[in-house]
Design a protein around this motif. Structure first.
Motif, PDB file in Angstrom:
ATOM      1  N   LEU A  64       1.679   2.354   2.729  1.00 36.38           N
ATOM      2  CA  LEU A  64       0.693   2.622   3.769  1.00 36.38           C
ATOM      3  C   LEU A  64       0.172   4.055   3.697  1.00 36.38           C
ATOM      4  N   VAL A  65       1.046   5.004   3.419  1.00 32.90           N
ATOM      5  CA  VAL A  65       0.593   6.399   3.300  1.00 32.90           C
ATOM      6  C   VAL A  65      -0.332   6.558   2.095  1.00 32.90           C
ATOM      7  N   ASP A  66      -0.022   5.887   0.994  1.00 37.68           N
ATOM      8  CA  ASP A  66      -0.909   5.922  -0.168  1.00 37.68           C
ATOM      9  C   ASP A  66      -2.249   5.278   0.157  1.00 37.68           C
ATOM     10  N   ALA A  67      -2.222   4.186   0.928  1.00 41.90           N
ATOM     11  CA  ALA A  67      -3.474   3.569   1.344  1.00 41.90           C
ATOM     12  C   ALA A  67      -4.273   4.481   2.263  1.00 41.90           C
ATOM     13  N   ALA A  68      -3.585   5.232   3.117  1.00 43.02           N
ATOM     14  CA  ALA A  68      -4.278   6.183   3.989  1.00 43.02           C
ATOM     15  C   ALA A  68      -4.914   7.302   3.180  1.00 43.02           C
ATOM     16  N   THR A  69      -4.245   7.745   2.123  1.00 43.40           N
ATOM     17  CA  THR A  69      -4.822   8.783   1.264  1.00 43.40           C
ATOM     18  C   THR A  69      -6.098   8.288   0.596  1.00 43.40           C
ATOM     19  N   GLU A  70      -6.088   7.052   0.119  1.00 39.04           N
ATOM     20  CA  GLU A  70      -7.291   6.492  -0.484  1.00 39.04           C
ATOM     21  C   GLU A  70      -8.374   6.241   0.557  1.00 39.04           C
ATOM     22  N   ALA A  71      -7.969   5.849   1.763  1.00 39.84           N
ATOM     23  CA  ALA A  71      -8.956   5.620   2.808  1.00 39.84           C
ATOM     24  C   ALA A  71      -9.626   6.912   3.242  1.00 39.84           C
ATOM     25  N   SER A  72      -8.921   8.039   3.129  1.00 38.24           N
ATOM     26  CA  SER A  72      -9.510   9.317   3.517  1.00 38.24           C
ATOM     27  C   SER A  72     -10.634   9.745   2.586  1.00 38.24           C
ATOM     28  N   VAL A  73     -10.638   9.237   1.360  1.00 35.83           N
ATOM     29  CA  VAL A  73     -11.725   9.529   0.404  1.00 35.83           C
ATOM     30  C   VAL A  73     -12.460   8.248   0.041  1.00 35.83           C
ATOM     31  N   TRP A  74     -12.553   7.347   0.988  1.00 37.48           N
ATOM     32  CA  TRP A  74     -13.105   6.017   0.737  1.00 37.48           C
ATOM     33  C   TRP A  74     -14.549   6.090   0.250  1.00 37.48           C
ATOM     34  N   ASN A  75     -15.331   6.978   0.811  1.00 41.56           N
ATOM     35  CA  ASN A  75     -16.744   7.040   0.475  1.00 41.56           C
ATOM     36  C   ASN A  75     -16.990   7.574  -0.928  1.00 41.56           C
ATOM     37  N   SER A  76     -15.991   8.212  -1.530  1.00 45.29           N
ATOM     38  CA  SER A  76     -16.151   8.733  -2.884  1.00 45.29           C
ATOM     39  C   SER A  76     -15.608   7.793  -3.954  1.00 45.29           C
ATOM     40  N   LEU A  77     -15.013   6.683  -3.559  1.00 40.20           N
ATOM     41  CA  LEU A  77     -14.500   5.714  -4.517  1.00 40.20           C
ATOM     42  C   LEU A  77     -15.611   4.801  -4.998  1.00 40.20           C
ATOM     43  N   THR A  78     -15.469   4.321  -6.212  1.00 43.43           N
ATOM     44  CA  THR A  78     -16.413   3.333  -6.722  1.00 43.43           C
ATOM     45  C   THR A  78     -16.136   1.983  -6.067  1.00 43.43           C
ATOM     46  N   PRO A  79     -17.103   1.069  -6.094  1.00 41.22           N
ATOM     47  CA  PRO A  79     -16.851  -0.262  -5.516  1.00 41.22           C
ATOM     48  C   PRO A  79     -15.640  -0.959  -6.125  1.00 41.22           C
ATOM     49  N   GLN A  80     -15.418  -0.799  -7.426  1.00 47.07           N
ATOM     50  CA  GLN A  80     -14.253  -1.419  -8.051  1.00 47.07           C
ATOM     51  C   GLN A  80     -12.963  -0.795  -7.532  1.00 47.07           C
ATOM     52  N   GLU A  81     -12.962   0.528  -7.358  1.00 52.34           N
ATOM     53  CA  GLU A  81     -11.780   1.181  -6.812  1.00 52.34           C
ATOM     54  C   GLU A  81     -11.543   0.786  -5.359  1.00 52.34           C
ATOM     55  N   GLN A  82     -12.602   0.547  -4.612  1.00 51.82           N
ATOM     56  CA  GLN A  82     -12.440   0.100  -3.229  1.00 51.82           C
ATOM     57  C   GLN A  82     -11.817  -1.285  -3.160  1.00 51.82           C
ATOM     58  N   ALA A  88      -4.380  -3.334  -2.354  1.00 51.77           N
ATOM     59  CA  ALA A  88      -3.133  -2.608  -2.095  1.00 51.77           C
ATOM     60  C   ALA A  88      -2.837  -2.536  -0.604  1.00 51.77           C
ATOM     61  N   VAL A  89      -3.882  -2.357   0.210  1.00 46.46           N
ATOM     62  CA  VAL A  89      -3.686  -2.322   1.664  1.00 46.46           C
ATOM     63  C   VAL A  89      -3.201  -3.672   2.167  1.00 46.46           C
ATOM     64  N   GLY A  90      -3.763  -4.762   1.634  1.00 45.68           N
ATOM     65  CA  GLY A  90      -3.315  -6.092   2.050  1.00 45.68           C
ATOM     66  C   GLY A  90      -1.861  -6.350   1.700  1.00 45.68           C
ATOM     67  N   GLN A  91      -1.441  -5.944   0.521  1.00 50.85           N
ATOM     68  CA  GLN A  91      -0.037  -6.114   0.147  1.00 50.85           C
ATOM     69  C   GLN A  91       0.881  -5.263   1.017  1.00 50.85           C
ATOM     70  N   ALA A  92       0.452  -4.036   1.323  1.00 51.59           N
ATOM     71  CA  ALA A  92       1.264  -3.185   2.195  1.00 51.59           C
ATOM     72  C   ALA A  92       1.355  -3.763   3.602  1.00 51.59           C
ATOM     73  N   ASP A  93       0.264  -4.358   4.085  1.00 58.56           N
ATOM     74  CA  ASP A  93       0.279  -4.957   5.418  1.00 58.56           C
ATOM     75  C   ASP A  93       1.269  -6.122   5.481  1.00 58.56           C
ATOM     76  N   ILE A  94       1.259  -6.967   4.471  1.00 61.54           N
ATOM     77  CA  ILE A  94       2.211  -8.088   4.440  1.00 61.54           C
ATOM     78  C   ILE A  94       3.643  -7.578   4.338  1.00 61.54           C
ATOM     79  N   LEU A  95       3.847  -6.529   3.541  1.00 59.32           N
ATOM     80  CA  LEU A  95       5.190  -5.969   3.391  1.00 59.32           C
ATOM     81  C   LEU A  95       5.714  -5.408   4.708  1.00 59.32           C
ATOM     82  N   VAL A  96       4.827  -4.776   5.488  1.00 58.00           N
ATOM     83  CA  VAL A  96       5.253  -4.227   6.777  1.00 58.00           C
ATOM     84  C   VAL A  96       5.556  -5.341   7.764  1.00 58.00           C
ATOM     85  N   ARG A  97       4.720  -6.362   7.795  1.00 62.01           N
ATOM     86  CA  ARG A  97       4.919  -7.449   8.769  1.00 62.01           C
ATOM     87  C   ARG A  97       6.188  -8.244   8.506  1.00 62.01           C
ATOM     88  N   THR A  98       6.662  -8.268   7.272  1.00 63.61           N
ATOM     89  CA  THR A  98       7.887  -9.012   6.943  1.00 63.61           C
ATOM     90  C   THR A  98       9.135  -8.142   6.997  1.00 63.61           C
TER      91      THR A  98
END
Length: 227
Positions: A64-82, A88-98
């Motif tokens: 989640l912290v790694d996803a937050a780091t990427e989200a902080s520079v979201w506008n500078s990422l390419t569409p493929q990187e987004q 990665a955020v979806g996998q982290a969300d499932i990991l947290v919920r379980t």
């Protein structure tokens, strides 16, 4: 019933006292050893399970912290990187919920809201994202250490955000997010088109420069005047 009578008589006699005492001591020794072994095994299993839970919690929070780091520079990422970041955020969300921890669903909902706000803030100039990412990390670490108290705080934040979310304002914000996403895709599409256009003259110049060299290396045929 003769054997029962003989057994009672033998137990009442003084000759059986050492044997009865030894049997009682052996019984309690075996019982105590069994209880001690069960207690040790239970403690070892609990330690293994607790260590596994800590590893899962650490992995989920790190994701989640790694996803937050990427989200902080979201506008500078390419569409493929987004797209990769969203996966990665979806996998982290499932990991947290379980996770086997109290308030995992509430923490996942809180993290999803915060990540969305970080993505939105990445398109705003002058917004300090480093403190926001640090606060996001600290809140998750606090939730890992004190899940009960942090769960109530997350729940209060979610209820406050839900009460502040009005229908007209939410529609305007959704339209703004859609416009920002469209501009982002168009910007990267235009940059890719410019990069492709630059590669064409370079290739043409390389071909034209190789043509005179090939002509210069071609041997000349002897003329008829020299015969």
């Amino acid at each position: 019933m003769q054997w029962w009578t003989d057994l009672i008589s033998w137990l009442d006699s003084s000759a059986s006292r050492p044997a009865v005492f030894s049997a009682v001591v052996l019984f309690f020794a075996v019982l105590a050893a069994g209880l001690l072994a069960a207690w040790i095994a239970s403690g070892a299993v609990k330690r293994v399970v607790a260590q596994r839970d800590r590893e899962l919690k650490t992995a989920a929070i790190a994701a989640l912290v790694d996803a937050a780091t990427e989200a902080s520079v979201w506008n500078s990422l390419t569409p493929q990187e987004q797209v990769l970041a969203d996966r990665a955020v979806g996998q982290a969300d499932i990991l947290v919920r379980t996770l086997p921890i109290r308030g995992a669903d509430v923490a996942a909902n809180w993290s999803a809201h915060q990540l969305h706000e970080l993505k939105r803030a990445s398109a705003t100039f002058g917004y300090q994202l480093d403190p926001a990412v640090a606060e996001f990390r600290d809140r998750l670490l606090e939730w890992q250490r004190r899940p009960s108290r942090t769960k109530r705080q997350f729940q209060n934040d979610l209820e406050r955000w839900r009460s502040q979310r009005q229908a007209p304002e939410q529609a305007v914000m959704d339209e703004q997010d859609a416009w920002v996403a469209t501009q982002h895709h168009e910007r990267f599409r235009d940059s890719d088109a410019v990069a492709d256009a630059r590669t064409v003259p370079v290739a043409t110049a390389a071909q034209s420069s190789s043509a005179p060299e090939s002509a210069a290396t071609t041997p000349l045929a002897p003329s008829d005047s020299g015969r």
